[in-house]
Design a protein around this motif. Structure first.
Motif, PDB file in Angstrom:
ATOM      1  N   MET A   1      -3.286  28.468   5.658  1.00  0.00           N
ATOM      2  CA  MET A   1      -2.759  27.174   5.448  1.00  0.00           C
ATOM      3  C   MET A   1      -3.286  26.122   6.413  1.00  0.00           C
ATOM      4  N   THR A   2      -3.681  25.051   6.147  1.00  0.00           N
ATOM      5  CA  THR A   2      -4.367  24.180   7.254  1.00  0.00           C
ATOM      6  C   THR A   2      -3.171  23.331   7.866  1.00  0.00           C
ATOM      7  N   LEU A   3      -3.305  22.719   8.995  1.00  0.00           N
ATOM      8  CA  LEU A   3      -2.456  22.114   9.677  1.00  0.00           C
ATOM      9  C   LEU A   3      -1.714  21.020   8.863  1.00  0.00           C
ATOM     10  N   TYR A   4      -2.750  20.418   8.187  1.00  0.00           N
ATOM     11  CA  TYR A   4      -2.111  19.104   7.400  1.00  0.00           C
ATOM     12  C   TYR A   4      -1.253  19.765   6.086  1.00  0.00           C
ATOM     13  N   ARG A   5      -1.820  20.700   5.380  1.00  0.00           N
ATOM     14  CA  ARG A   5      -1.061  21.238   4.261  1.00  0.00           C
ATOM     15  C   ARG A   5       0.674  21.783   4.748  1.00  0.00           C
ATOM     16  N   TRP A   6       0.740  22.157   6.095  1.00  0.00           N
ATOM     17  CA  TRP A   6       1.980  22.469   6.671  1.00  0.00           C
ATOM     18  C   TRP A   6       2.552  21.198   6.754  1.00  0.00           C
ATOM     19  N   ALA A   7       1.940  20.260   7.531  1.00  0.00           N
ATOM     20  CA  ALA A   7       2.638  18.984   7.806  1.00  0.00           C
ATOM     21  C   ALA A   7       3.202  18.317   6.456  1.00  0.00           C
ATOM     22  N   PHE A   8       2.351  18.353   5.469  1.00  0.00           N
ATOM     23  CA  PHE A   8       2.752  17.529   4.408  1.00  0.00           C
ATOM     24  C   PHE A   8       3.945  18.348   3.631  1.00  0.00           C
ATOM     25  N   ASP A   9       4.201  19.697   3.850  1.00  0.00           N
ATOM     26  CA  ASP A   9       5.243  20.392   3.432  1.00  0.00           C
ATOM     27  C   ASP A   9       6.545  19.997   4.059  1.00  0.00           C
ATOM     28  N   VAL A  10       6.266  20.096   5.424  1.00  0.00           N
ATOM     29  CA  VAL A  10       7.538  19.458   6.255  1.00  0.00           C
ATOM     30  C   VAL A  10       7.950  18.193   5.906  1.00  0.00           C
ATOM     31  N   ALA A  11       7.155  17.226   5.953  1.00  0.00           N
ATOM     32  CA  ALA A  11       7.644  15.864   5.457  1.00  0.00           C
ATOM     33  C   ALA A  11       8.171  15.744   4.347  1.00  0.00           C
ATOM     34  N   GLU A  12       7.359  16.469   3.092  1.00  0.00           N
ATOM     35  CA  GLU A  12       7.849  16.170   2.070  1.00  0.00           C
ATOM     36  C   GLU A  12       9.608  16.893   1.636  1.00  0.00           C
ATOM     37  N   GLN A  13       9.693  17.887   2.573  1.00  0.00           N
ATOM     38  CA  GLN A  13      10.950  18.433   2.339  1.00  0.00           C
ATOM     39  C   GLN A  13      11.921  17.400   3.209  1.00  0.00           C
ATOM     40  N   LYS A  14      11.726  16.876   4.264  1.00  0.00           N
ATOM     41  CA  LYS A  14      12.312  16.070   4.963  1.00  0.00           C
ATOM     42  C   LYS A  14      12.643  14.466   4.350  1.00  0.00           C
ATOM     43  N   LEU A  15      11.560  14.023   3.768  1.00  0.00           N
ATOM     44  CA  LEU A  15      11.685  12.466   3.337  1.00  0.00           C
ATOM     45  C   LEU A  15      11.636  12.477   1.901  1.00  0.00           C
ATOM     46  N   SER A  16      11.058  13.233   1.213  1.00  0.00           N
ATOM     47  CA  SER A  16      10.921  12.885  -0.344  1.00  0.00           C
ATOM     48  C   SER A  16      12.003  12.326  -1.037  1.00  0.00           C
ATOM     49  N   GLU A  17      13.224  13.315  -0.847  1.00  0.00           N
ATOM     50  CA  GLU A  17      14.350  12.844  -1.679  1.00  0.00           C
ATOM     51  C   GLU A  17      15.241  11.937  -0.958  1.00  0.00           C
ATOM     52  N   SER A  18      15.409  12.272   0.250  1.00  0.00           N
ATOM     53  CA  SER A  18      16.522  11.487   1.160  1.00  0.00           C
ATOM     54  C   SER A  18      15.941  10.025   1.453  1.00  0.00           C
ATOM     55  N   LEU A  19      14.607   9.814   1.428  1.00  0.00           N
ATOM     56  CA  LEU A  19      13.989   8.417   1.889  1.00  0.00           C
ATOM     57  C   LEU A  19      12.781   8.400   0.974  1.00  0.00           C
ATOM     58  N   PRO A  20      12.792   8.548  -0.224  1.00  0.00           N
ATOM     59  CA  PRO A  20      11.632   8.110  -1.335  1.00  0.00           C
ATOM     60  C   PRO A  20      10.803   6.943  -0.519  1.00  0.00           C
ATOM     61  N   ARG A  21      11.131   5.648  -0.314  1.00  0.00           N
ATOM     62  CA  ARG A  21      10.146   4.694   0.139  1.00  0.00           C
ATOM     63  C   ARG A  21       9.658   4.926   1.313  1.00  0.00           C
ATOM     64  N   ARG A  22      10.112   5.839   2.555  1.00  0.00           N
ATOM     65  CA  ARG A  22       9.551   6.180   3.763  1.00  0.00           C
ATOM     66  C   ARG A  22       8.360   7.403   3.376  1.00  0.00           C
ATOM     67  N   TRP A  23       8.791   8.153   2.256  1.00  0.00           N
ATOM     68  CA  TRP A  23       7.885   8.887   1.758  1.00  0.00           C
ATOM     69  C   TRP A  23       6.678   8.503   1.202  1.00  0.00           C
ATOM     70  N   SER A  24       6.765   7.299   0.650  1.00  0.00           N
ATOM     71  CA  SER A  24       5.632   6.718  -0.039  1.00  0.00           C
ATOM     72  C   SER A  24       4.683   5.985   1.227  1.00  0.00           C
ATOM     73  N   HIS A  25       5.556   5.612   2.357  1.00  0.00           N
ATOM     74  CA  HIS A  25       4.879   4.907   3.437  1.00  0.00           C
ATOM     75  C   HIS A  25       3.985   6.246   4.008  1.00  0.00           C
ATOM     76  N   VAL A  26       4.539   7.298   4.218  1.00  0.00           N
ATOM     77  CA  VAL A  26       3.729   8.315   5.367  1.00  0.00           C
ATOM     78  C   VAL A  26       2.504   8.838   4.472  1.00  0.00           C
ATOM     79  N   GLN A  27       2.802   8.850   3.120  1.00  0.00           N
ATOM     80  CA  GLN A  27       1.698   9.398   2.283  1.00  0.00           C
ATOM     81  C   GLN A  27       0.412   8.315   2.453  1.00  0.00           C
ATOM     82  N   GLY A  28       0.780   7.134   2.327  1.00  0.00           N
ATOM     83  CA  GLY A  28      -0.227   6.062   2.666  1.00  0.00           C
ATOM     84  C   GLY A  28      -0.897   6.083   4.122  1.00  0.00           C
ATOM     85  N   VAL A  29      -0.071   6.395   4.957  1.00  0.00           N
ATOM     86  CA  VAL A  29      -0.267   6.408   6.410  1.00  0.00           C
ATOM     87  C   VAL A  29      -1.441   7.473   6.363  1.00  0.00           C
TER      88      VAL A  29
END
Length: 183
Positions: A1-29
């Motif tokens: 697993m790449t570092l990015y894939r690992w990071a994506f999974d962590v960020a998704e777990q922490k942000l996608s449901e609780s802070l969906p707008r923040r999740w959109s922002h970090v995906q754009g970043v």
């Protein structure tokens, strides 16, 4: 697993449901980071990982100091993220200045600001992305932040004082990208 894939999974777990707008922002970043592969070179995966995780400290279960760069870095260190990734998250978008305004300089000093082209690129990516993940000029983004928080708010004070250094990082990154395209 790449570092990015690992990071994506962590960020998704922490942000996608609780802070969906923040999740959109970090995906754009992260999308902006992907566009800078010519600038980041061998550190491209690290830049993308930092981009997707830079706001993880906003997650409600991580927000212990209410200063997201610090909260995110502490969390990432606890789960064994690579040191450079932890430090990039801790110091993203001139966190050093905001930490001083919040009385958290000592806590942030546990983390190193590498002050190089990768750090500049992360700042560029964050500042050129709207809260909804769309690309925007950094100067417009700064104006939007000031308007959203309003006069007298600590974030407005921070972004006003930080603007020269933030925009210098954006401009340096833009110049690096232009040079890389000429090669």
């Amino acid at each position: 697993m790449t570092l990015y894939r690992w990071a994506f999974d962590v960020a998704e777990q922490k942000l996608s449901e609780s802070l969906p707008r923040r999740w959109s922002h970090v995906q754009g970043v992260a999308e902006r980071a992907r566009s800078l592969r010519s600038v980041s070179g061998a550190d491209a995966d690290l830049l993308e990982a930092a981009a997707i995780l830079h706001d993880v400290g906003y997650a409600p279960d991580l927000a212990t100091t209410a200063f997201h760069p610090l909260d995110g870095a502490v969390f990432l260190r606890q789960i064994g993220a690579p040191d450079r990734l932890v430090h990039l998250v801790a110091h993203h978008s001139y966190a050093e200045l905001e930490a001083g305004l919040r009385g958290l300089s000592t806590e942030l000093a546990e983390f190193t600001d590498e002050r190089g082209s990768l750090r500049d690129a992360l700042w560029y990516c964050d500042l050129n992305t709207t809260p909804d993940g769309e690309e925007v000029d950094a100067r417009e983004r700064i104006a939007e932040i000031k308007q959203r928080y309003g006069p007298g708010h600590l974030v407005t004070t921070f972004i006003t004082e930080a603007s020269p250094e933030l925009l210098a990082a954006v401009d340096r990154t833009r110049e690096r990208a232009q040079v890389a395209q000429l090669r």
